[in-house]
Design a protein around this motif. Structure first.
Motif, mmCIF file in Angstrom:
data_model
loop_
_atom_site.group_PDB
_atom_site.id
_atom_site.type_symbol
_atom_site.label_atom_id
_atom_site.label_comp_id
_atom_site.label_asym_id
_atom_site.label_seq_id
_atom_site.Cartn_x
_atom_site.Cartn_y
_atom_site.Cartn_z
ATOM 1 N N MET A 145 9.512 6.097 1.868
ATOM 2 C CA MET A 145 9.143 5.999 3.313
ATOM 3 C C MET A 145 9.802 4.916 3.992
ATOM 4 N N PRO A 152 3.598 16.971 -3.176
ATOM 5 C CA PRO A 152 4.223 15.686 -3.192
ATOM 6 C C PRO A 152 4.157 15.321 -1.796
ATOM 7 N N LEU A 153 3.638 14.036 -1.517
ATOM 8 C CA LEU A 153 3.572 13.261 -0.177
ATOM 9 C C LEU A 153 4.929 13.523 0.524
ATOM 10 N N SER A 154 5.927 13.428 -0.292
ATOM 11 C CA SER A 154 7.333 13.292 0.465
ATOM 12 C C SER A 154 7.566 14.749 1.109
ATOM 13 N N GLU A 212 6.880 4.460 -5.578
ATOM 14 C CA GLU A 212 8.437 5.147 -5.471
ATOM 15 C C GLU A 212 8.187 5.974 -4.151
ATOM 16 N N ASP A 213 6.734 6.411 -3.580
ATOM 17 C CA ASP A 213 6.712 7.008 -2.278
ATOM 18 C C ASP A 213 6.722 5.996 -1.368
ATOM 19 N N GLU A 214 6.066 4.875 -1.457
ATOM 20 C CA GLU A 214 6.185 3.964 -0.508
ATOM 21 C C GLU A 214 7.447 3.384 0.046
ATOM 22 N N PHE A 268 -0.641 4.109 -2.267
ATOM 23 C CA PHE A 268 0.398 5.185 -2.632
ATOM 24 C C PHE A 268 1.381 4.537 -3.945
ATOM 25 N N TRP A 292 5.834 14.032 4.855
ATOM 26 C CA TRP A 292 6.444 13.160 5.707
ATOM 27 C C TRP A 292 7.847 13.432 6.137
ATOM 28 N N ARG A 293 8.453 14.472 5.404
ATOM 29 C CA ARG A 293 9.862 14.844 5.581
ATOM 30 C C ARG A 293 10.022 16.036 6.510
#
Length: 331
Positions: A134, A107-109, A129-131, A126, A112-113
């Motif tokens: 962020m 997952p992209l999260s 929900e991801d955008e 994106f 970036w986390r």
């Protein structure tokens, strides 16, 4: 080898860590003599001390790291140029680039986390929900206009027009039956379909038959089979629009393997103008896409968002014509 810390600099300089912090952060509101400042700076240089990205973020309130999310594209010459130009443009503004390739299925999260980023640039759209997540975290999010354009290929000029330019040039050189060399790599189908649509539209407008489409792998045997199919068509194909320069180079090899000549028997046009295009035998006619101008515009959008002072200045104007036909001996 252990990383040098501010405590090491303080110990070697004979001062406190607070003094080191004030000196290296350029603080002038503390009564520190010039001799002490010079000693701390020289000691930090001698020890090879550099503050961590996390420390800089805590000090300034913002990170200097930009995360660029690439779709699951093959990493070829164009993507290489894109990342190199983007890295240089950001570096000139004191920022660093971290590239994340889409074939990583995490997952992209998670990414970036795990790292402190100032902004995330998406060369593909994106998930909503991801955008949203962020943006809630205070991260600037930028996706290219093309990525948001309802099915258009992300981060690119007008791909339909690229196909049009190929077909119009081939027709202008007297080619009356065209083929289209479609890539075997399905990851680039979004680009290939649009370029093919442009070739088809130009053929229809000029009054030529629809292009004969053949899939071409990046090898001479596959390309030679496509050339045989094109030459045995009802109207023998005399001009080929290839998905990109790499596919076009394969077509050149296939034409040679069939004992034919370029451009006398079959003319070939690619897309991208990669460095090898001018070294091909014969040099390849192609459609250049001005990646450097696209990157400059992307960075301008990014910087405008980061430096937003609340005033409505509007987005930076998009570059106009990003495509250029480069004519060489292959067509």
């Amino acid at each position: 080898m252990a990383r040098t810390t501010s405590a090491d600099v303080a110990r070697a300089s004979g001062v406190s860590r607070t003094t080191v912090s004030y000196v290296l952060n350029g603080r002038r509101d503390a009564s520190i003599s010039e001799a002490t400042r010079e000693r701390v700076v020289e000691t930090a240089r001698r020890l090879g001390y550099a503050p961590s990205a996390a420390a800089r973020a805590l000090r300034t309130g913002r990170s200097d790291l930009v995360l660029c999310v690439l779709p699951d594209w093959p990493i070829g010459p164009v993507v290489d140029v894109l990342l190199e130009d983007l890295t240089e443009e950001l570096a000139a503004r004191g920022m660093a680039l971290l590239a994340h390739h889409g074939r990583d299925r995490r997952p992209l999260s998670d990414l970036w986390r795990a790292v402190d980023v100032r902004a995330v640039v998406g060369l593909t759209a994106f998930a909503p929900e991801d955008e949203a997540a962020m943006r809630r975290a205070g991260i600037q999010v930028l996706t290219t206009a093309a990525a948001e354009g309802g099915g258009r290929a992300p981060f690119a000029g007008d791909q339909v027009r690229a196909g049009r330019l190929q077909a119009e040039h081939l027709a202008g050189t007297g080619r009356r039956a065209l083929g289209y060399a479609y890539p075997a790599d399905r990851r680039v189908a979004a680009f290939a379909d649009q370029r093919l649509a442009g070739v088809r539209a130009a053929c229809a407008e000029i009054g030529l038959p629809a292009p004969v489409v053949r899939e071409v792998e990046l090898e001479a045997t596959s390309a030679a089979a496509a050339v045989r199919a094109w030459r045995s068509a009802g109207d023998a194909v005399t001009g080929v629009a290839a998905y990109n320069d790499e596919v076009a180079l394969a077509v050149l090899a296939g034409v040679r393997e069939e004992g034919l000549r370029v451009p006398d028997d079959v003319a070939v046009v690619g897309v991208d103008d990669v460095p090898l295009a001018r070294l091909a035998a014969p040099p390849l006619t192609t459609v250049a896409q001005s990646v450097d101008r696209q990157v400059a515009h992307l960075v301008a959008q990014l910087v405008a968002g980061i430096d937003d002072d609340g005033a409505d200045h509007g987005p930076p104007a998009a570059p106009l014509d990003l495509l250029e036909l480069v004519v060489r001996e292959s067509a």
